[in-house]
Design an enzyme around this catalytic site. Structure first.
Site, PDB file in Angstrom:
ATOM      1  N   LYS A 298      -0.200 -22.299 -22.080  1.00 42.50           N
ATOM      2  CA  LYS A 298      -0.446 -23.254 -23.186  1.00 42.50           C
ATOM      3  C   LYS A 298      -0.210 -24.699 -22.773  1.00 42.50           C
ATOM      4  CE  LYS A 298       1.291 -19.774 -26.399  1.00 42.50           C
ATOM      5  NZ  LYS A 298       2.260 -19.487 -27.470  1.00 42.50           N
TER       6      LYS A 298
ATOM      7  N   ASP B 298       6.176 -14.218 -30.214  1.00 43.12           N
ATOM      8  CA  ASP B 298       5.724 -14.595 -31.562  1.00 43.12           C
ATOM      9  C   ASP B 298       4.949 -13.478 -32.237  1.00 43.12           C
ATOM     10  OD1 ASP B 298       3.631 -14.908 -29.776  1.00 43.12           O
ATOM     11  OD2 ASP B 298       2.958 -16.822 -30.579  1.00 43.12           O
TER      12      ASP B 298
END
Length: 495
Positions: free
Chosen positions: A197, A232
């Site tokens: 990311k 997550d």
């Protein structure tokens, strides 16, 4: 990271579909003597990004195959790591007390506290804050990043009001959602495999990220204990299943992407031992690394080559929010340089990587005015076009729709791949009953066209009868609540 201007004449070259696999690009490079127009580039882009039903089936089948290979061995060559989460007990609703969650998953981190009241009261109260991470820390040292996070957490704890109650003699416990690839070694420890990311933090790879956080909390004088380390997606699944026992899969579609699901331990050959047992656990697929069977273009290839992790996270770079705007920018750049999309004036900002973000695409996609004036305003604000013709705005809309459609439909095929694997292993029992896929992430929540393309692909692959049993449900901020719940499940103070 800078984008090199494409030459006026380019020769075709193979591009990456996966580490070690190469094929000719679906969108061809311009050839000497050819007349290049924006409409021709658009036509070839649409062809190169096309995801008809046979392609979706191929992607879903490849996803299921890679899942099995990853479950069989860590050395199978599968793109999917299929990481054991060590979550062998899910929240039941009986959990009580005050628990915290820290969610690090992108350019922000969130801190949350939740007061749990057991079966009768469930979640009594919650509070949260979101903190932006300075860009320099994304490329700084491990100590700098974790010190910044610990400072934000300490500041949040100081604001704890009387509505929240910690029994005497207890230390505050926290669930740590860490949304990057980790080799989990226990419920409260895990070794960072690599940053994704857009992060490139030095000094963390190969280290226990819980230890990094604990050391930072100690440096800040913060007396807390990490009771659960979760991804997550794992946190989202736990949070959603707290309210609905039919939740079996969780998917994150935001800056990055991932998926996890509930698996039978005896379906994980690489874990089998006399002590393995026959219960259930959550498997973190790390599906962002998937790379088989889906269409890519020269624009994807160039973006990947210039990224901080070339050849990796190919699925994520095709479907996740961090990259959709950048792919569109690269298409518009070629159209502008080779085909005068914006006339003789070339907007220099269009050469800046990531200047066009996915929220910009979303805003343009909502423009239903006759003259597409909103698209004109966004192009002016983001890339500095002083003016644009209606035709240029229409082409921009088509490029946006093409890239977003491909991303959404591939995400849908990935979901079906997971469901297929579960159904095949259960000999047809999964699709015969209600099954919930919990979804979270800003891309899914805020981009209706992307969301509709994803759901459309799921329905197309499953057909009208089976798709009626598959519920795709938004679980807003589920990973934070889920992490706090898993901290409660794994509390050292459990009676």
């Amino acid at each position: 990271m800078s984008a090199a201007a494409p030459p006026a004449v380019r020769s075709c070259r193979p591009f990456l579909t996966a580490p070690g696999r190469r094929r000719c690009p679906a969108v061809r490079c311009s050839l000497a003597g050819d007349v290049v127009t924006a409409s021709r580039i658009l036509k070839e882009l649409k062809s190169g990004c096309d995801t008809p039903l046979p392609v979706l089936r191929r992607v879903a089948d490849a996803m299921a195959d890679d899942m099995r290979a990853g479950l069989a061995s860590d050395h199978s060559g599968s793109d999917l790591k299929m990481i054991l989460s060590y979550v062998n007990a899910l929240p039941t609703g009986n959990e009580k007390g005050l628990f915290y969650a820290l969610d690090l998953g992108g350019t922000n981190f969130r801190v949350l506290r939740v007061q749990l009241g057991g079966k009768d009261n469930r979640v009594i109260d919650t509070e949260f804050e979101q903190v932006s991470i300075p860009q320099e820390l994304m490329f700084g040292t491990s100590e700098e990043l974790f010190d910044f996070i610990a400072s934000g957490l300490a500041s949040f704890v100081e604001k704890e009001s009387e509505r929240f109650y910690l029994p005497s003699g207890r230390k505050r416990e926290i669930g740590f959602t860490f949304s990057f690839p980790v080799n989990q070694t226990s419920i409260d420890s895990g070794i960072l495999i690599k940053w994704t990311k857009g992060f490139a933090v030095s000094g963390t790879a190969g280290k226990d990220v819980v230890a990094c956080l604990n050391e930072a909390m100690e440096r800040k004088g913060l007396d807390m204990r990490v009771s659960a380390l979760v991804n997550d997606a794992v946190g989202t699944l736990a949070g959603a299943r707290y309210w609905d026992d039919d939740v079996m899969v969780a998917v994150i579609l935001g800056t990055g992407t991932n998926a996890c699901y509930i698996e039978q331990i005896d379906a994980v050959p690489k874990l089998l031992s006399p002590a393995s047992g026959y219960g259930r656990t959550i498997i973190n697929t790390e599906w962002g690394a998937f790379s088989s069977g889906f269409p890519l273009t020269e624009f994807d290839n160039d973006m990947d080559n210039e990224s901080i992790n070339p050849g990796e996270q190919i699925f994520e770079k095709t479907i996740a929010g961090m990259y959709l705007g950048e792919i569109v920018r690269r298409v518009l750049l070629k159209m502008s340089k080779f085909a005068d999309l914006f006339g003789k004036y070339f907007p220099e900002k269009l050469s800046t990587p990531f200047v066009l973000r996915t929220p910009d695409l979303c805003a343009m996609h909502q423009d239903d005015s006759e003259d597409l004036s909103e698209i004109g305003k966004i192009l002016n604000a983001t890339i500095g076009t002083t003016s644009s013709t209606l035709e240029a705005r229409k082409i921009t809309m088509d490029v946006t729709d093409t890239i977003v459609k491909r991303g959404g439909r591939l995400a849908g095929a990935g979901i079906v791949g997971i469901l297929q694997k579960l159904d095949q292993d259960s000999r047809g029992l999964v699709f015969g009953k209600r099954l919930v896929v919990a979804m979270d992430g800003g891309l899914y929540e805020n981009y209706p066209q992307y969301r509709n393309y994803m759901k459309g692909a799921v329905n197309e692959l499953l057909g009208p009868e089976l798709s009626k049993n598959v519920i795709i449900e938004h679980t807003k901020d589920g990973s934070g609540i889920g992490a706090a719940l898993l901290a409660a499940v794994n509390s050292k103070y459990i009676d």
